[in-house]
Structure formats: C-alpha cells, structure tokens
Design a protein around this motif. Structure first.
Motif, short mmCIF file in Angstrom:
data_model
loop_
_atom_site.label_atom_id
_atom_site.label_comp_id
_atom_site.label_asym_id
_atom_site.label_seq_id
_atom_site.Cartn_x
_atom_site.Cartn_y
_atom_site.Cartn_z
N ILE A 385 -4.31 3.43 -1.07
CA ILE A 385 -3.99 2.43 -2.10
C ILE A 385 -4.03 1.02 -1.50
CG2 ILE A 385 -2.13 1.54 -3.58
CD1 ILE A 385 -1.29 4.46 -4.10
N ARG A 386 -3.46 0.89 -0.32
CA ARG A 386 -3.44 -0.43 0.33
C ARG A 386 -4.85 -0.85 0.79
NH1 ARG A 386 2.15 0.47 3.81
NH2 ARG A 386 3.58 0.20 2.05
N LYS A 387 -5.65 0.12 1.22
CA LYS A 387 -7.01 -0.20 1.67
C LYS A 387 -7.83 -0.81 0.54
CE LYS A 387 -11.01 -0.26 3.71
NZ LYS A 387 -11.60 -1.11 2.68
N ILE A 388 -7.61 -0.35 -0.68
CA ILE A 388 -8.39 -0.89 -1.81
C ILE A 388 -7.65 -2.02 -2.53
CG2 ILE A 388 -9.80 1.17 -2.16
CD1 ILE A 388 -7.95 2.05 -4.40
N GLY A 389 -6.59 -2.52 -1.89
CA GLY A 389 -5.92 -3.71 -2.43
C GLY A 389 -5.12 -3.48 -3.68
N ARG A 390 -4.63 -2.26 -3.84
CA ARG A 390 -3.82 -1.95 -5.03
C ARG A 390 -2.36 -1.74 -4.62
NH1 ARG A 390 -6.89 0.37 -9.38
NH2 ARG A 390 -9.05 -0.26 -9.15
N GLY A 391 -1.52 -1.47 -5.65
CA GLY A 391 -0.15 -1.05 -5.40
C GLY A 391 0.77 -2.12 -4.85
N THR A 392 0.44 -3.39 -5.10
CA THR A 392 1.36 -4.45 -4.68
C THR A 392 2.07 -4.98 -5.91
OG1 THR A 392 -0.40 -6.09 -4.90
CG2 THR A 392 -0.09 -5.13 -2.72
N ALA A 393 3.20 -5.61 -5.70
CA ALA A 393 4.01 -6.09 -6.84
C ALA A 393 3.22 -7.06 -7.72
CB ALA A 393 5.28 -6.75 -6.32
#
Length: 459
Positions: A385-393
């Motif tokens: 999720i973090r690798k594709i730049g998702r899941g941040t506030a």
C-alpha cells in the motif's frame, strides 16, 4: 505444579519471540517496500522477484462474450467456461485428475492429455469445436509453476515444483506447448493470457470492484500481486503500455528481513524443509506451516514437562501431522471444557486425558502462532500500500485488497487479527479508505477474466 511451570515458561518464551508490536510491523512493512523497489530496479535485485506479468489491463465488468480458463497447479487441473455480460457470472467447470505417470513423462503427453480434456469440455457444449459466433475461442491459462514471462501470451518454464518432473518441458514455452496440443486435438482456441493464481485473484477482485489494486493469496502458500505504474518499473523494457499500468507478481513468500520475529521452531522447520533458507516469509505466515510450528512447540513442552501425561511422542515427532485446519478448530473451540481441543489432541497426536488447564495452554499456543502470521501478512500488505502511495491520512483514494485462500476464508481469528493489524498500522483515519474483500476462485475465474480483458476482439 512443576510441570505446569515448565510449560508456562515455554509459552512465555514463545509469546516474547513471536511478539509483533506496531513498531516491529512498521519495520517489516518498510523492509518489504524497500525489497519491492530493489526488485523493480533490475532482475535479481531483490530477495523477492517482482515478476512483470505483462497484464496491463484488468477486467472492469464491461467485458462480454464466452471465455475459457485452464487452471493447472497441482495433481488436478480445471477447465472452466465463463459467459460474460454483467457482474452476475456463473462459471461452469470440470476438474480432471492427472495420471501419475504423466507427471514425470514428457511434455507432449502431459499437454496432450490436458488438451484432450479441454476438447471434451468444449464438445459437451453442443457446439462445434471451431469458431464461436464468428470468433475463435479464447482461453486464460493459469500455470502455477515458476515461469519467465516475456509477454502476456508466452512464458518459459524455469523448473517444476510439487510432484511434477518433466525434463523436456523445462526451458520451453508452456503456451506454445499447450497451443500445439490443442491444434492436434482439433480445438481452435487461442491462449490470450498466461497468468499465475495471484494475478488471477487480483483480476477476479477487480472485475467486481474497480478499486481493487492488490490481490493476495493466504492459503497453503502465500503471495501478492498489485497494480504498479509502468514508469515506476526501471527493468520494464520497450514501449510502456497504453494503460500506463502493469500488474506485478511480487513472489513475496521469499521475503526475509532482520525485522521478522523468528523463533527456534521456525529455524528448525526451515533447516529440515526441502528449501532451506528460502521462502522465509511464507514459512511464517502460510497455512502449510502454522500447524507444524504449533506441533514443534507442543513437542518441546512434552520434553520439558509432564502436562500431557506419560505419552508416546512418535506422533508429536511426525512432521506436518498437525495441520492448520486442526489448529483453527482448537483455536475456535468455545465449548466449556474445550472438548474440540481434547478431540484434536487425541485424534492427531494420541494425547489423551488432558486437563482443562493443559487444553487452555494449547489454545494459547495456537493464538500466538496465528496472530503472528496474520499480523505479518498485514505488514506485507501495508508495505505494498505504501509503495503505491496509498493508505495515508491525506489520500482519500479507495484501496481494496482482494484476498483468496483457505487461511483467510476459513480461519476467522486469523482474519480478525489481520484486519485489526491493518487499522493499527495505517491509523484509524487512513484505514477508512482501505478495504478487504474475499475473491473466490481467482486462479480459475481470474484467468478467464484476464483473457477477456486482453481479447483480440476487444483490444
């Protein structure tokens, strides 16, 4: 009392060694992301292969027509027929057992047998084996063995796994082998896509929900695939796909890191396995191994205490005699006297006459091992999720993970632990934009759906 104290000491050590606090899981997620980047940089750059699948379009529910799938990954294979034209699809399928002699014979015999079963399946439609409404039939081929792909419709076999050993197929294009065998059987069918089961899981999820960008298998084995931006794959050669995307098969089972909580039981299991020092992550999280980790803990307790009574340890010393469905049944036992635990201990390990306190110890061991597995799987997902730049506030983009496999499907406490770990790692706010859904039969249905998305009549 001395016996109970010795058992408690083993369990306390296990709990400490298997601990997965959020800080540790963050480290696992960061290490996963780092390995993913290295694997995308160049071949062999990482412990995880980050295989380019050449699937640049996922199905989105708009596909129409009749498509086929062939799912080969073990001693049985399946042929499927799927009529598309809306989200409510009901695949027809047939399972065929492969005769043992064909699993170590030659390639022409194996693929000839498969093509023959496919020909019978097509003939049973009551239509001719030729064109279909003016179209050539199209097939998605799920081949769950290591291949080196060079396009969506070609891949050379690197090596056989499981019970297969067909020397003359190694280094050959498995699609070409199948295509030749189908022609000999008079089946006019084109292989439109060669995939593995994890890519199929992603496709099956994507068909029903366009927000699905990650597919994960949590069953006997474990793997993940996801949608990457094509320009973020340095090792991708040639012209970038029009879609701008590319599905990557991570092969995350081979991930390893100093962040992983590895115990003496894991080390022993790895050393005694067929592939020592390989597939470390898979050995910590997948259904094939959880039961055996629990067995190893019980064996140590039996050698250091008498809480199981005077038992013959032959069964306890037998590798893989305790399976994950057994530990799931014990973990979910809600009877007042933990009767299911007693039954499983007797049935599998010939341990009888246990006290309620002893059975509670067994349940606790199941909980420790399973929680670690689920939470590590969650950390792996967060790495993607973090690798594709998702899941941040700040990112409200919906991210859905499609998951298939018996561990996730049938082991309720595993699933609960995974879901709670995702919230813990992403934070309450960010986790609202991340969802999980069960994707049934990605390995079969997904292949037909990818064949449709890459059809010669659509593109």
């Amino acid at each position: 009392m001395v016996a109970a104290a010795a058992a408690e000491r083993v369990v306390a050590e296990l709990r400490e060694q298997c601990a997965t606090p959020a800080a540790r899981l963050d480290g696992v997620a960061a290490a996963m992301e780092e390995e993913m980047r290295a694997g995308l940089e160049h071949e062999g750059g990482s412990k995880i292969k980050m295989i380019i699948s050449y699937v640049d379009n996922l199905p989105n529910g708009s596909e129409e027509g009749l498509f086929y799938a062939l799912d080969l990954g073990g001693t049985n294979f399946r042929v499927l027929r799927v009529q598309l034209g809306g989200k409510d699809i009901k695949p027809e399928s047939r399972e065929v057992s492969i005769p043992p002699h064909l699993m170590s014979g030659n390639a022409a015999e194996l693929f000839g047998f498969i093509a023959s079963a496919l020909a019978k399946f097509v003939a049973d439609e009551g239509r001719s084996n030729g064109v279909l409404n003016g179209r050539q039939r199209e097939l998605g081929f799920t081949f769950s063995f290591p291949v080196r792909q060079s396009s969506i419709t070609s891949g050379t076999l690197i090596k056989w796994t499981k019970a297969f050993s067909i020397d003359d197929a190694v280094g050959e294009d498995v699609v070409a082998e199948l295509q030749t065998a189908m022609e000999k059987q008079g089946v006019d069918m084109r292989v439109s896509a060669l995939i593995n089961d994890t890519v199929g899981t992603l496709a099956a999820g994507s068909y029903y929900d366009e927000d699905v960008v990650i597919g994960v298998i949590l069953g006997t084995g474990s793997n993940a695939a996801y949608v990457e931006k094509a320009n973020a794959i340095p090792k991708l050669e040639g012209e970038l796909p029009k879609s701008g995307n590319m599905v990557i098969n991570t092969e995350w089972g081979n991930f390893s890191s100093s962040c992983l909580p590895i115990t003496e039981y894991d080390q022993a299991l790895d050393e005694e396995s067929l592939n020592p020092r390989e597939q470390i992550f898979e050995k910590l999280i997948s259904g094939m191994y959880l039961g055996d980790i629990v067995r190893r803990v019980l064996l140590k307790i039996a050698s250091q205490s008498s809480i199981f009574g005077d038992i013959n340890r032959t069964k306890l010393k037998t590798h893989f005699i305790l399976r994950t469905p057994d530990i799931s049944a014990m973990h979910h036992d809600e009877t007042p006297d933990l009767r299911v635990v007693a039954e499983k201990l007797e049935e599998n390990l010939k341990i009888t006459g246990t006290s309620l306190e002893t059975r509670k110890v067994v349940v606790e061991i199941c909980d420790i091992v399973t929680s670690r597995s689920a939470r590590l799987a969650a950390a792996g997902i967060v790495g993607i999720i973090r690798k594709i730049g998702r899941g941040t506030a700040g990112n409200k983009e919906k991210t859905v993970i499609a998951i298939d496999g018996g561990l996730f499907k049938h082991y309720g406490k595993f699933r609960q632990s995974l879901e709670s770990a995702l919230v813990e790692l992403l934070g309450e706010e960010a986790s609202k934009s991340v969802g999980i859904k069960l994707a049934n039969d990605g390995s079969g249905l997904g292949a037909a759906l990818i064949a449709a998305a890459h059809s010669q009549y659509i593109n």
